[in-house]
Design an enzyme around this catalytic site. Structure first.
Site, short mmCIF file in Angstrom:
data_model
loop_
_atom_site.label_atom_id
_atom_site.label_comp_id
_atom_site.label_asym_id
_atom_site.label_seq_id
_atom_site.Cartn_x
_atom_site.Cartn_y
_atom_site.Cartn_z
N CYS A 134 38.29 57.42 -8.35
CA CYS A 134 38.57 58.82 -7.98
C CYS A 134 37.56 59.29 -6.94
O CYS A 134 37.80 60.25 -6.24
CB CYS A 134 38.54 59.72 -9.21
SG CYS A 134 36.90 60.20 -9.75
N CYS A 185 30.04 57.20 -14.37
CA CYS A 185 31.34 57.03 -13.72
C CYS A 185 32.36 56.89 -14.85
O CYS A 185 32.15 56.12 -15.78
CB CYS A 185 31.35 55.78 -12.85
SG CYS A 185 32.98 55.42 -12.19
N VAL A 233 7.37 72.40 -12.49
CA VAL A 233 7.18 71.23 -11.63
C VAL A 233 8.56 70.58 -11.41
O VAL A 233 9.16 70.70 -10.37
CB VAL A 233 6.17 70.24 -12.24
CG1 VAL A 233 5.92 69.08 -11.28
CG2 VAL A 233 4.86 70.95 -12.55
N THR A 255 13.12 70.45 -15.12
CA THR A 255 14.15 69.83 -15.96
C THR A 255 14.18 70.44 -17.36
O THR A 255 15.14 70.27 -18.09
CB THR A 255 13.93 68.31 -16.09
OG1 THR A 255 12.70 68.08 -16.76
CG2 THR A 255 13.91 67.64 -14.73
N ARG A 283 12.61 54.16 -30.38
CA ARG A 283 13.57 55.25 -30.21
C ARG A 283 14.96 54.71 -30.46
O ARG A 283 15.24 53.54 -30.20
CB ARG A 283 13.47 55.89 -28.81
CG ARG A 283 14.28 55.20 -27.74
CD ARG A 283 13.91 55.69 -26.36
NE ARG A 283 14.38 57.02 -26.05
CZ ARG A 283 15.56 57.30 -25.49
NH1 ARG A 283 16.42 56.32 -25.23
NH2 ARG A 283 15.89 58.52 -25.20
N ARG A 302 44.95 58.91 -21.63
CA ARG A 302 45.21 57.51 -21.31
C ARG A 302 45.50 56.65 -22.55
O ARG A 302 44.66 56.55 -23.45
CB ARG A 302 43.97 56.97 -20.60
CG ARG A 302 44.16 55.74 -19.79
CD ARG A 302 42.86 55.45 -19.12
NE ARG A 302 43.00 54.49 -18.05
CZ ARG A 302 42.01 54.10 -17.27
NH1 ARG A 302 40.79 54.59 -17.43
NH2 ARG A 302 42.20 53.22 -16.30
N LEU A 358 44.84 60.09 -8.45
CA LEU A 358 43.86 60.49 -9.47
C LEU A 358 42.65 59.55 -9.46
O LEU A 358 41.77 59.67 -10.30
CB LEU A 358 44.51 60.41 -10.87
CG LEU A 358 45.87 61.08 -11.02
CD1 LEU A 358 46.55 60.62 -12.29
CD2 LEU A 358 45.69 62.60 -11.03
N GLU A 388 46.89 52.11 -18.21
CA GLU A 388 46.41 52.50 -19.54
C GLU A 388 46.05 51.34 -20.46
O GLU A 388 45.30 51.51 -21.42
CB GLU A 388 47.49 53.34 -20.24
CG GLU A 388 47.85 54.61 -19.52
CD GLU A 388 49.08 55.23 -20.14
OE1 GLU A 388 48.95 56.24 -20.80
OE2 GLU A 388 50.18 54.67 -19.95
C1 LIG Z 1 19.25 65.28 -18.21
C2 LIG Z 1 17.94 65.17 -18.93
C3 LIG Z 1 17.69 64.05 -19.68
C4 LIG Z 1 16.48 63.94 -20.35
N1 LIG Z 1 16.28 62.82 -21.11
C5 LIG Z 1 15.11 62.68 -21.75
C6 LIG Z 1 14.84 61.52 -22.53
O1 LIG Z 1 15.67 60.62 -22.63
N2 LIG Z 1 13.65 61.44 -23.17
C7 LIG Z 1 12.72 62.42 -23.05
O2 LIG Z 1 11.64 62.29 -23.61
N3 LIG Z 1 12.93 63.52 -22.34
C8 LIG Z 1 14.11 63.68 -21.70
N4 LIG Z 1 14.34 64.82 -20.98
C9 LIG Z 1 13.35 65.90 -21.02
C10 LIG Z 1 12.29 65.73 -19.93
O3 LIG Z 1 11.40 64.71 -20.30
C11 LIG Z 1 11.55 67.04 -19.79
O4 LIG Z 1 12.45 68.03 -19.45
C12 LIG Z 1 10.51 66.94 -18.69
O5 LIG Z 1 9.55 65.99 -19.00
C13 LIG Z 1 9.84 68.26 -18.40
O6 LIG Z 1 9.06 68.13 -17.22
P1 LIG Z 1 9.23 69.13 -15.97
O7 LIG Z 1 8.19 68.80 -15.00
O8 LIG Z 1 10.61 69.10 -15.48
O9 LIG Z 1 8.95 70.48 -16.69
P2 LIG Z 1 9.27 71.94 -16.19
O10 LIG Z 1 10.64 72.30 -16.58
O11 LIG Z 1 8.93 72.10 -14.76
O12 LIG Z 1 8.23 72.75 -17.07
C14 LIG Z 1 8.30 72.69 -18.47
C15 LIG Z 1 7.20 73.54 -19.10
O13 LIG Z 1 5.96 72.93 -18.87
C16 LIG Z 1 5.03 73.89 -18.42
N5 LIG Z 1 4.11 73.20 -17.54
C17 LIG Z 1 4.42 72.28 -16.61
N6 LIG Z 1 3.30 71.81 -16.04
C18 LIG Z 1 2.27 72.46 -16.61
C19 LIG Z 1 0.88 72.40 -16.43
N7 LIG Z 1 0.31 71.59 -15.58
N8 LIG Z 1 0.12 73.21 -17.18
C20 LIG Z 1 0.68 74.04 -18.08
N9 LIG Z 1 1.99 74.13 -18.28
C21 LIG Z 1 2.77 73.36 -17.56
C22 LIG Z 1 5.87 74.95 -17.76
O14 LIG Z 1 5.20 76.18 -17.79
C23 LIG Z 1 7.11 74.95 -18.58
O15 LIG Z 1 6.95 75.81 -19.69
C24 LIG Z 1 15.52 64.97 -20.28
C25 LIG Z 1 15.78 66.11 -19.51
C26 LIG Z 1 16.98 66.21 -18.83
C27 LIG Z 1 17.25 67.43 -18.02
S1 FES Z 2 35.14 56.73 -9.45
FE1 FES Z 2 33.47 57.16 -10.70
S2 FES Z 2 34.12 58.91 -11.77
FE2 FES Z 2 35.87 58.36 -10.67
#
Ligand SMILES: Cc1cc2nc3c(=O)[nH]c(=O)nc-3n(C[C@H](O)[C@H](O)[C@H](O)COP(=O)(O)OP(=O)(O)OC[C@H]3O[C@@H](n4cnc5c(N)ncnc54)[C@H](O)[C@@H]3O)c2cc1C
Ligand code: FES
Ligand code: FES
Length: 1308
Positions: free
Chosen positions: A122, A157, A244, A247, A407, A891, A1017, A1240
């Site tokens: 797709c 995908c 930072v 996420t 884990r 499907r 599709l 399918e």
């Molecule tokens: C799709 C997805 C999948 C994920 N999968 C996993 C996984 O498999 N395993 C896992 O362990 N985690 C997972 N995570 C979580 C991920 O590890 C955390 O979201 C990430 O580590 C946070 O880091 P950041 O820099 O993005 O934090 P931010 O979102 O930028 O900040 C988070 C917090 O930290 C504070 N902060 C940041 N830096 C400082 C600093 N220096 N001093 C004081 N406070 C600070 C901020 O104030 C805020 O409150 C996942 C997240 C997503 C979105």
């Molecule tokens: S080709 Fe990857 S989602 Fe359709």
């Protein structure tokens, strides 16, 4: 403070890809300094796709390049643009897929190879795949296969099954690439890549000392240039997050609705990016990204003595599976530590490793230990609001230290842990006496928890079985998990607590033995299997088909998908990518939060106060029919499921529309809902009548049987999870009530019909157009028409174009799923395994409206025999009406459920008789000319051929013996193998469903435009139609174009579904082309040496019409339910799959080792497309049967509404060896060119993995003396696998019975 104010978008970032125009969903121009990059691509870059908006699918991947003025290095990394705040990109170069290559300039080797190796179907995931690979190649021009597969960890995908994507990239690792010819590839030339813009380097130098402030309407984003300024700001704004990677904060804002008036972004502060080797350990800056942390640790591990790096190794192990590369490249160490989610994987390791946080504030510096108290947010162990973490000390381990990390997640990679853990023991030097022990678990409560008391009690104990028994008892006593704990899986999670502990125990024993072989005994060989995790190895595969066609014949060759290159360059346009239209409004819907209730009132007054909101549209605004007699577009008076659309808000932007929708207040009077199949049976709540097919004499059959068994099974539903959510754009033309409707539907004429009837105008005023759809799988047959009605009613009311793009969570909530199934069987058989009678009762959960459910239950009843001839057979089926969102086509249309159930009762017979399952299958399988239970004739010869060929190709018997041998040697890991036959049918049980039409024009320059009623599709229908037209008209493919599917060119088109879309439309295209060729024949005769262009010119001169419609009346099919007989399907498709797996009995994890599929595909019009369908379908089936779990609350609210909670297979889930063979020398005279529809059939074959896991479990249970006639439901998740591999650990958990030393029985 030296600040510089920047206006929001354009000055904040330089784009190497030309940010120029707009994906409609990306139209929001104002206030976007703080929104994510995908919602901010305001200037015409549509290549980057939005599949989920929460970092889980990778469709939005871009490459970020930054320049560090201190180290003078340029860093490239992939990132999920949906989580990237645009302000964070100041000074960076963002490369989107457009910047990698385009058909207008030059396509990049990555794009070319992906397209040529059939890595897109797709195409909606494809730009993300390209960008992940591009970022990898920018850093590693000659990557290893491990790096390639790891680079795709974060990309989902739903179509391809990943094999061709990985294979297309193999060529960069110097390996052969599947079906493609490497000689056709352009060479990769890194010197051709974009250079980092020098002006950004200059800017980075110049702006080193400046604080940047971006002031938006609601939020101020501050990026300080020095630590001192950051600390001042943190004192001034103690509540401001230090963002930072965004996420964690980003998700809180997106999903949790959290708002931060001030955001601090410390990315340019060098102190937060330091990496120091000290005497005690590594000191790593808090802003260091997790991908960088991985590289730093890898370097340290390779350079330092092993004894010092045990904590680093444990961190590395977690980093290998943590999220995808995009998230790892964004998320920071400090952000991970401070956001401290309960399932975050690094924190337990950092804590057991005695890491230290270096904090700073305007009050000064201090250090705090990263302990369980810190992780649980204990006030006196936490950082203060004005403090920030500057760096983290990760200490070296000691010689007598043992550290492990564990884990288990629903999917091995890119999925949060269900439970994780880190454990560390320090022994008195030279002994096995515990001096210090530390055990932490994540995923148990709201924070990471420590088994501190248990550990304290164990200090001083020797590391032996007695200690282990007590440790388990203590841990289960200390780590509390209430039976109603959020997240469920309570017993499983408790089992993991002790299973991990047991693994640690063995790992340490093994480590002690290595340290001092003379002092410690060997670990018994069979327990060694408890050690080690499954690794994701790069898959290999073979695809075998026969091409006997001459090269000039376009049919029968693996021709690249018509849009393959455009998918890869991002130029392929989807509904959401269409340019904004003058005056266009966005629409958001208000949905029911109740499963069953009367609507007491709808109060939209607050919504109208939201700036930008233009109108609120309800059922009362529908001039004509509000939907159909079976399903309303807008709820009226009563709601019948959570997620039912009540009204819609239209606004100038989609953010405003969503804000408006949140403000609409609905008052309900709740009514009792029916939610489950069992409830529906109790309340006699059904849709349609019971469907029944009976053959032979069932009572007599049972009387003649040696033995009779009975059983039940539940099969869960499945989310379609197409990557492109449902989308529609309605544009009033301004005269005669005409409207253009651009929809992502599988059913153009239904969209047209429902919109016309809702607006009370004729269908001839509604023009439905579909360029392409980003995956559908049945989920875009019925619902898109209602979405179109809602948008059209809004457009009609406001007189303005309206666009309605569903968010992923709304799409998953509203559209409905594959039907959950419940079946009961009674099977009579002889001692030799012959089944003589089967009585089957099947139920599906239809949800709240009929939708396609009656036909689904019909198909379930008609296909319940699968590949088996049962002389006395009765099957009855009912569709249960409940208050869940209406389940719909998916499907396979019921067959995956009925087939799995059939194989379950056949397996039960094998278990009961003690015969090998393949023997019972073989002896009951159809042979030669035959009839189905509903008396349709068919020839099972090819079924038998597939069976024999698959047994041979898979080396079934030798591998079965090898698996048995493996199982004898390994107590905690077991292999299983299964071979599953399939009799599938294409098409529908009514003739009119198979009709198709086409329109072919030849223009004066000789070019040809083909149109037909089928929708692209991803299944390659347009590519096949071009091949058909090319063969029939005898002109090269390059002369022929296919623009769109539209009700203006082909009226009354049937749904594109049922595996027959390509062949029925192919017949129509063939008909039209043959008509044209016939008209041209006299002219060709006159000038046989002439060129096509000459003939066309001549034909025009002679007033010969160069346009023709083609029509296919359809295969004749019917089903007479009164007589229980019919010719219900046009033809049968046979296939056999053999799969082998290995399971980890302690965690429930499994590894797909190998799959061989032999498919009776007959003469394939396009083998690459058909193999793609088989592989993609198979992996979707693997998801259905082993992983994808829909969770619904007792009140009828679906919990699983995104990639965070609902896991579809990823790259790590495909078999390491995946072979597909087409059965040679077979033909299907009924279909065009003797082909068969492959759309399918592959899905059901995914059940071979289910039964291979079952085989492995059976071997576990046999060894442990447990009953072998156990019940398994689908999906066979890690939880089910673990709990059914019952052992003393599960027994401890189930009985809450803390017998001292129960483990002794396991070890002795
Ligand atoms: C799709 C997805 C999948 C994920 N999968 C996993 C996984 O498999 N395993 C896992 O362990 N985690 C997972 N995570 C979580 C991920 O590890 C955390 O979201 C990430 O580590 C946070 O880091 P950041 O820099 O993005 O934090 P931010 O979102 O930028 O900040 C988070 C917090 O930290 C504070 N902060 C940041 N830096 C400082 C600093 N220096 N001093 C004081 N406070 C600070 C901020 O104030 C805020 O409150 C996942 C997240 C997503 C979105
Ligand atoms: S080709 Fe990857 S989602 Fe359709
Ligand atoms: S849209 Fe960004 S990861 Fe899915």
């Amino acid at each position: 403070m030296n600040t510089e104010n920047c206006p929001p978008l354009l000055n904040t970032s330089q784009m190497t890809g030309d940010l120029g125009g707009g994906n409609a969903n990306k139209r929001e121009m104002e206030n976007q300094a703080f929104s994510s990059l995908t919602t901010s691509f305001a200037v015409c870059l549509t290549g980057t796709k939005k599949g989920c908006g929460i970092g889980g699918c990778g469709a939005c991947t871009v490459m970020i390049s930054t320049y560090d003025p201190v180290s003078k290095k340029i860093l490239h990394y992939p990132a999920n643009s949906c989580l990237l705040p645009i302000c964070s990109l100041h000074g960076t170069a963002v490369t989107t897929v457009e910047g990698v290559g385009s058909t207008k300039t030059r396509i990049h080797p990555i794009q070319e190879r992906l397209a040529k190796c059939h890595g897109s179907q797709c195409g909606f995931c494809t730009p993300g795949m390209v960008m992940s690979m591009y970022a990898l190649l920018r850093n590693h021009p000659e990557p290893s296969m491990e790096q390639i597969t790891a680079a795709l960890d974060g990309n989902l995908c739903r179509c391809t099954g990943y094999r061709p994507i990985i294979e297309s990239y193999k060529s960069f690792a110097g390996m052969r690439s599947g079906l493609c010819n490497p000689e056709e590839f352009q060479p990769a030339d890194p010197s051709q890549e974009f250079i980092f813009p020098p002006e950004l380097m200059r800017m980075a130098q110049e702006q080193q000392g400046r604080t940047l402030v971006f002031q938006g309407e609601r939020t101020m984003w501050i990026s300080p240039a020095s630590l001192r300024e950051l600390l001042e700001l943190k004192t001034k704004y103690p509540k401001a997050p230090v963002v930072v990677g965004n996420t964690s904060v980003g998700l809180d804002m997106k999903i949790g609705g959290v708002h931060h008036p001030v955001i601090l972004h410390p990315d340019r502060i060098s102190e937060l990016r330091i990496v120091n080797n000290t005497n005690n350990g590594l000191v790593i800056g808090a802003a260091c990204r997790l991908a960088q942390l991985r590289d730093i640790l890898m370097k340290a591990v390779s350079g330092l003595p092993e004894e010092k790096t045990k904590i680093f190794c444990a961190l590395l192990q977690q980093l290998r599976t943590l999220a995808g590369e995009q998230i790892r490249s964004l998320a920071s160490l400090g952000g991970h530590i401070v956001s401290r989610g309960s399932t975050w994987d690094l924190n337990p390791v950092l804590a057991v490793g005695n890491s230290v946080l270096n904090l700073t504030s305007t009050d000064g510096k201090r250090q705090i230990p990263l302990t369980d108290d810190f992780l649980s947010g204990c006030k006196n162990a936490d950082i203060k609001p004005n403090e920030i973490i500057v760096s983290v000390l990760i200490p070296y381990s000691k010689k007598d230290d043992f550290v492990s990390a564990f884990r288990q997640a629903e999917r091995r990679k890119n999925a949060l842990s269900i439970v994780n853990s880190a454990m560390r023991v320090l022994f008195k030097p030279g002994t096995n006496v515990i001096m210090d022990l530390n055990i932490l678990y994540g995923g148990i409560g709201s924070t990471t928890v420590s088994a501190r008391k248990s550990c304290q009690k164990l200090v001083g104990r020797q590391w032996n079985e007695h200690m282990l028994g007590e440790a388990c008892r203590l841990v289960l006593g200390e780590i509390f998990l209430s039976p109603s704990a959020p997240g469920g899986k309570v017993e499983y999670r408790r089992a993991l607590l002790v299973s991990f502990l047991f693994k640690f125990y063995l790992q340490v024993l093994h480590g002690l033995k290595i340290l001092d072989p003379s002092k410690y005994p060997d670990l018994p060989k069979k327990y060694m299997s408890a050690l080690g995790n499954f690794e994701c190895r790069p898959p290999q595969g073979r695809q075998v088909y026969q091409v006997k066609q001459p090269p000039q014949d376009p049919v029968g060759h693996p021709i690249m998908h018509q849009s393959g290159v455009k998918h890869a360059t991002g130029e392929a346009v989807y509904c959401d990518d269409m340019h904004p239209i003058d005056g266009e409004l966005s629409l958001a819907v208000v949905k029911s939060s109740k499963a069953h209730a009367k609507i007491v009132s709808i109060d939209a007054s607050e919504a109208f106060k939201v700036p930008g909101v233009v109108d609120v549209v309800t059922a009362s605004d529908v001039p004509g029919e509000n939907g159909t007699k079976n399903e309303k577009a807008f709820a009226e008076e009563e709601v019948i499921c959570v997620g039912q659309i009540i009204c819609a808000v239209v606004a100038e932007s989609d953010i405003q529309a969503k804000r408006g929708a949140e403000k609409v207040k609905i008052q309900y009077e709740e009514l009792e809902p029916i939610l489950t199949i069992e409830d529906a049976i109790k309340h006699n709540s059904y849709i349609g009548k019971e469907k029944k097919v009976e053959k032979g004499n069932i009572e007599k059959g049972f009387n003649s049987a040696d033995e009779i068994i009975e059983g039940e099974m539940h099969i869960g539903g499945q989310e379609h999870f197409y990557l492109e959510p449902n989308s529609v754009l309605v544009v009033p033309r301004g005269e005669d009530n005409e409207m253009d409707v651009y929809s992502s539907t599988q059913y153009s004429s239904n969209v047209q019909e429902l919109v016309a009837s809702a607006l009370d105008i004729q269908s001839n005023k509604i023009m439905c157009h579909i360029k392409r759809v980003g995956g559908a799988f049945g989920g875009k047959i019925t619902k898109p028409s209602y979405f179109a009605v809602i948008a059209a009613v809004a457009a009609n009311k406001t007189g303005r174009p309206v666009r309605f793009i569903l968010e992923r969570h709304d799409d998953m909530l509203i559209v409905g799923n594959r039907h959950p199934f419940f079946g009961k069987y009674k099977v009579g058989f002889m001692n030799d395994g012959r089944i003589v009678a089967a009585d089957i009762q099947a139920y599906i959960n239809a949800g709240c409206t009929p939708d396609e459910s009656e036909m689904v239950i019909e198909f379930i009843v008609l296909k319940m025999d699968n590949a088996y001839k049962i002389p006395n057979f009765r099957v009855r089926g009912r569709a249960c009406k409940t208050h869940l969102p209406s389940n719909t086509a998916f499907r396979g249309f019921g067959f995956p459920q009925s087939g799995l159930f059939a194989e379950t009762w056949v397996t039960a017979v094998a278990t009961q008789t003690g015969l090998p399952p393949e023997q019972v299958r073989d002896m009951n399988m159809y042979e030669g000319l035959n009839v189905t239970p509903f008396k349709e004739q068919f020839d099972a010869t090819n079924l038998r051929k597939c069976w024999t060929e698959c047994l041979e190709k898979s080396e079934y018997y030798s591998r079965k013996t090898a698996a048995e041998e493996f199982n004898k040697q390994n107590y905690w890991k077991k292999k299983g193998i299964a071979i599953i036959p399939m009799k599938f049918t294409a098409g529908f049980n009514k003739t009119f469903y198979h009709q198709a039409a086409a329109l072919v024009h030849i223009y004066k320059d000789g070019s040809v435009l083909v149109t037909h009623g089928g929708v692209e599709l991803g299944q390659g229908i347009h590519t096949k139609m071009l091949q058909v037209a090319s063969r029939e008209l005898k002109v090269p493919l390059s002369y022929i174009h296919l623009c769109e599917t539209s009700t203006t060119t082909v009226p009354n088109a049937l749904i594109t579904a049922g595996s027959v879309g390509s062949e029925t439309n192919g017949k129509a295209v063939q008909d039209a082309c043959q008509i044209l060729r016939k008209r041209l024949e006299p002219i060709i005769q006159k000038n046989p040496e002439g060129k096509w262009e000459d003939w066309i010119k001549e034909a025009f001169q002679e007033s010969i019409s160069l346009s023709a419609t083609g029509y296919f009346k359809g295969y004749v099919t019917y089903m007479n339910w009164e007589k229980e007989e019919g010719h219900a399907f046009p033809y049968f498709i046979f296939g056999v799959a053999c799969s082998e797996v290995e399971i980890d009995c302690l965690t429930g994890d499994h590894q797909n080792i190998r799959t061989d599929i032999v498919m009776d595909a007959c003469f394939s019009i396009n083998p690459a497309v058909d193999i793609g369908q088989i592989e993609g379908g198979f992996i979707q089936g693997v998801g259905l049967f082993t992983m994808e779990e829909i969770k619904v609350s007792p009140e009828g609210k679906q919990y699983t509404l995104g990639p965070d909670t609902y896991k579809i297979p990823a790259v790590c889930d495909i078999p390491e060896q995946f072979n597909v063979y087409f059965l040679p020398n077979t033909r299907n005279p009924i279909a065009i060119y003797s082909s068969k529809g492959m759309g399918e059939a592959g899905v059901f074959l995914g059940s071979s993995v289910f039964f291979a896991i079952r085989d492995a479990i059976a071997s576990v249970r046999k060894e442990r003396g447990l009953p072998e006639n156990f019940t398994l439901n689908s999906p066979l998740t890690t939880e089910q696998i673990r709990m059914v591999c019952a052992d003393d650990f599960t027994e401890m958990v189930m009985n809450h019975c803390f017998i001292l030393f129960p483990i002794l029985r396991i070890l002795n």
